[in-house]
Design a protein around this motif. Structure first.
Motif, PDB file in Angstrom:
ATOM      1  N   ARG A  87      -8.268  -0.125 -14.629  1.00  0.00           N
ATOM      2  CA  ARG A  87      -8.762  -0.546 -13.311  1.00  0.00           C
ATOM      3  C   ARG A  87      -8.845  -2.062 -13.299  1.00  0.00           C
ATOM      4  N   TYR A  88      -8.536  -2.633 -12.118  1.00  0.00           N
ATOM      5  CA  TYR A  88      -8.542  -4.088 -11.974  1.00  0.00           C
ATOM      6  C   TYR A  88      -9.367  -4.490 -10.752  1.00  0.00           C
ATOM      7  N   PRO A  89      -9.853  -5.733 -10.707  1.00  0.00           N
ATOM      8  CA  PRO A  89     -10.653  -6.183  -9.559  1.00  0.00           C
ATOM      9  C   PRO A  89      -9.864  -6.136  -8.258  1.00  0.00           C
ATOM     10  N   SER A  90     -10.584  -5.976  -7.185  1.00  0.00           N
ATOM     11  CA  SER A  90     -10.029  -6.035  -5.835  1.00  0.00           C
ATOM     12  C   SER A  90     -11.027  -6.787  -4.965  1.00  0.00           C
ATOM     13  N   ALA A  91     -10.635  -7.060  -3.740  1.00  0.00           N
ATOM     14  CA  ALA A  91     -11.566  -7.737  -2.826  1.00  0.00           C
ATOM     15  C   ALA A  91     -12.822  -6.906  -2.627  1.00  0.00           C
ATOM     16  N   ALA A  92     -12.667  -5.596  -2.612  1.00  0.00           N
ATOM     17  CA  ALA A  92     -13.818  -4.711  -2.409  1.00  0.00           C
ATOM     18  C   ALA A  92     -14.699  -4.615  -3.656  1.00  0.00           C
ATOM     19  N   GLU A  93     -14.077  -4.692  -4.844  1.00  0.00           N
ATOM     20  CA  GLU A  93     -14.815  -4.570  -6.106  1.00  0.00           C
ATOM     21  C   GLU A  93     -14.378  -5.676  -7.068  1.00  0.00           C
ATOM     22  N   LEU A 125       1.516 -18.833   0.722  1.00  0.00           N
ATOM     23  CA  LEU A 125       0.887 -17.888   1.636  1.00  0.00           C
ATOM     24  C   LEU A 125      -0.151 -17.045   0.899  1.00  0.00           C
ATOM     25  N   PRO A 126      -1.201 -16.620   1.594  1.00  0.00           N
ATOM     26  CA  PRO A 126      -2.237 -15.806   0.942  1.00  0.00           C
ATOM     27  C   PRO A 126      -1.738 -14.388   0.672  1.00  0.00           C
ATOM     28  N   ASP A 127      -2.492 -13.655  -0.137  1.00  0.00           N
ATOM     29  CA  ASP A 127      -2.127 -12.270  -0.431  1.00  0.00           C
ATOM     30  C   ASP A 127      -2.025 -11.440   0.845  1.00  0.00           C
ATOM     31  N   VAL A 128      -2.993 -11.619   1.751  1.00  0.00           N
ATOM     32  CA  VAL A 128      -2.994 -10.897   3.023  1.00  0.00           C
ATOM     33  C   VAL A 128      -2.466 -11.826   4.112  1.00  0.00           C
ATOM     34  N   LEU A 129      -1.353 -11.439   4.720  1.00  0.00           N
ATOM     35  CA  LEU A 129      -0.742 -12.261   5.769  1.00  0.00           C
ATOM     36  C   LEU A 129      -1.416 -11.926   7.096  1.00  0.00           C
ATOM     37  N   ALA A 130      -2.550 -12.584   7.335  1.00  0.00           N
ATOM     38  CA  ALA A 130      -3.402 -12.198   8.463  1.00  0.00           C
ATOM     39  C   ALA A 130      -2.969 -12.822   9.780  1.00  0.00           C
ATOM     40  N   THR A 131      -2.199 -13.911   9.744  1.00  0.00           N
ATOM     41  CA  THR A 131      -1.847 -14.604  10.984  1.00  0.00           C
ATOM     42  C   THR A 131      -0.367 -14.403  11.314  1.00  0.00           C
ATOM     43  N   PRO A 132      -0.017 -14.472  12.606  1.00  0.00           N
ATOM     44  CA  PRO A 132       1.399 -14.395  12.983  1.00  0.00           C
ATOM     45  C   PRO A 132       2.250 -15.480  12.320  1.00  0.00           C
TER      46      PRO A 132
END
Length: 328
Positions: free
Chosen positions: A261-267, A30-37
């Motif tokens: 500090r570590y990378p994120s989707a935003a940075e 599964l992805p980091d963000v569980l975007a689907t039901p």
């Protein structure tokens, strides 16, 4: 056994995992963000989850038997939110890789192979034997200081002894002098410990007690040519104190693998500190890579697969962080 690998980090261990566990395993990534039901439902129905975090933003897996962190640190896992019956385990198997990283970094400071190669390609015999002006260093006879004497510290000590180094240790629990340890300190003697060595290796886990454990007083006590190496967690070394000691040249240098500090989707391309470590010439910077080898992945895969099989069989688990309650 429904096994979930949650997120990119955990997915690194998924290849060939089903073969290690056996035919009863149903493995899903599964992805980091569980975007689907569907992803959320799969997570909630898992029997075993391999992942680096668990918090209020994730579905609660009511029947979860085992939550396995694919690394040593579990500070991002909210243990109180997991079901009471869930056992939590972690992995080591990275100490071999990290010990090799530490020794290679120390050797590189003493033996300038890359610089010698680049100079000789230009006809410059800068390190040619036969003159005292052209000597380089060695690590034999130096003293290495291990702040933390767990899996990583012990692996480094064994290799340091092979290079004829003296080994000093500072640790929370008492450490006896032995074939591996020449001198031991308690944590209330940290400044004295730092002043006794040529290299300080920080490998303690990040807790409330270890946050900023190395600060201005410890840097003031270090030898002016000593180096500090962080392969534990960034905030175990006070960020500002480290930068100021390096900027002022109060210590010989730093080798930093774990950061603030570590990378994120935003940075995704963020620098690893709010301070300009990248502008300092006496710092070697690496991107939290010291333990990330094919050997580490293989060893951790085996640990997690063995624990899942033990869970199925009702046998005792290894590397237990929290034992699940059988009466839950």
């Amino acid at each position: 056994m429904r096994i979930i690998f949650h997120g990119d980090n955990a997915a690194s261990f998924s290849k060939g995992f089903a073969e290690l566990v056996g035919s009863e395993a149903q493995v899903r990534i599964l992805p980091d963000v569980l975007a689907t039901p569907a992803d959320q439902e799969a997570y909630a129905q898992a029997d075993a989850i391999i992942g680096v975090k668990f918090d209020a933003g994730l579905p609660k897996p009511a029947g979860l038997k085992l939550f396995h962190v694919p690394g040593a640190g579990y500070d991002a896992v909210d243990l109180a939110r997991l079901p009471a019956q869930t056992s939590v385990c972690n992995c080591f198997g990275h100490e071999q890789a990290i010990a090799e990283y530490v020794m290679s970094a120390l050797l590189a400071r003493a033996i300038p192979l890359s610089d010698a190669d680049q100079k000789l390609r230009r006809g410059d015999w800068a390190y040619w034997a036969g003159s005292p002006d052209r000597v380089h260093g060695e690590i034999a006879g130096q003293t290495i200081g291990l702040l933390g004497f767990g899996h990583i510290g012990k692996a480094i000590a064994r290799r340091a002894k092979a290079f004829e180094m003296q080994v000093h240790v500072a640790n929370r629990s008492p450490v006896a002098v032995s074939d591996l340890v020449d001198r031991a300190f308690t944590l209330d003697q940290l400044a004295e410990f730092c002043g006794s060595v040529d290299a300080v290796i920080v490998s303690v886990p990040l807790t409330a007690d270890t946050t900023g454990i190395v600060g201005a007083a410890e840097f003031a006590a270090m030898k002016p040519d000593a180096v500090i190496v962080n392969v534990g967690r960034g905030p175990t070394i006070d960020e500002t104190a480290l930068f100021e000691a390096l900027q002022a040249g109060r210590i010989g240098g730093a080798i930093i693998d774990t950061w603030y500090r570590y990378p994120s989707a935003a940075e995704p391309h963020i620098l690893p500190s709010k301070l300009a470590f990248h502008e300092l010439s006496n710092v070697l910077m690496t991107p939290h890579m010291s333990g990330w080898t094919d050997g580490t992945i293989r060893r951790r895969q085996q640990t997690m697969a063995d624990n899942i099989k033990r869970c199925l069989e009702g046998s005792a688990l290894t590397n237990v962080v929290r034992e699940g309650r059988s009466d839950a």
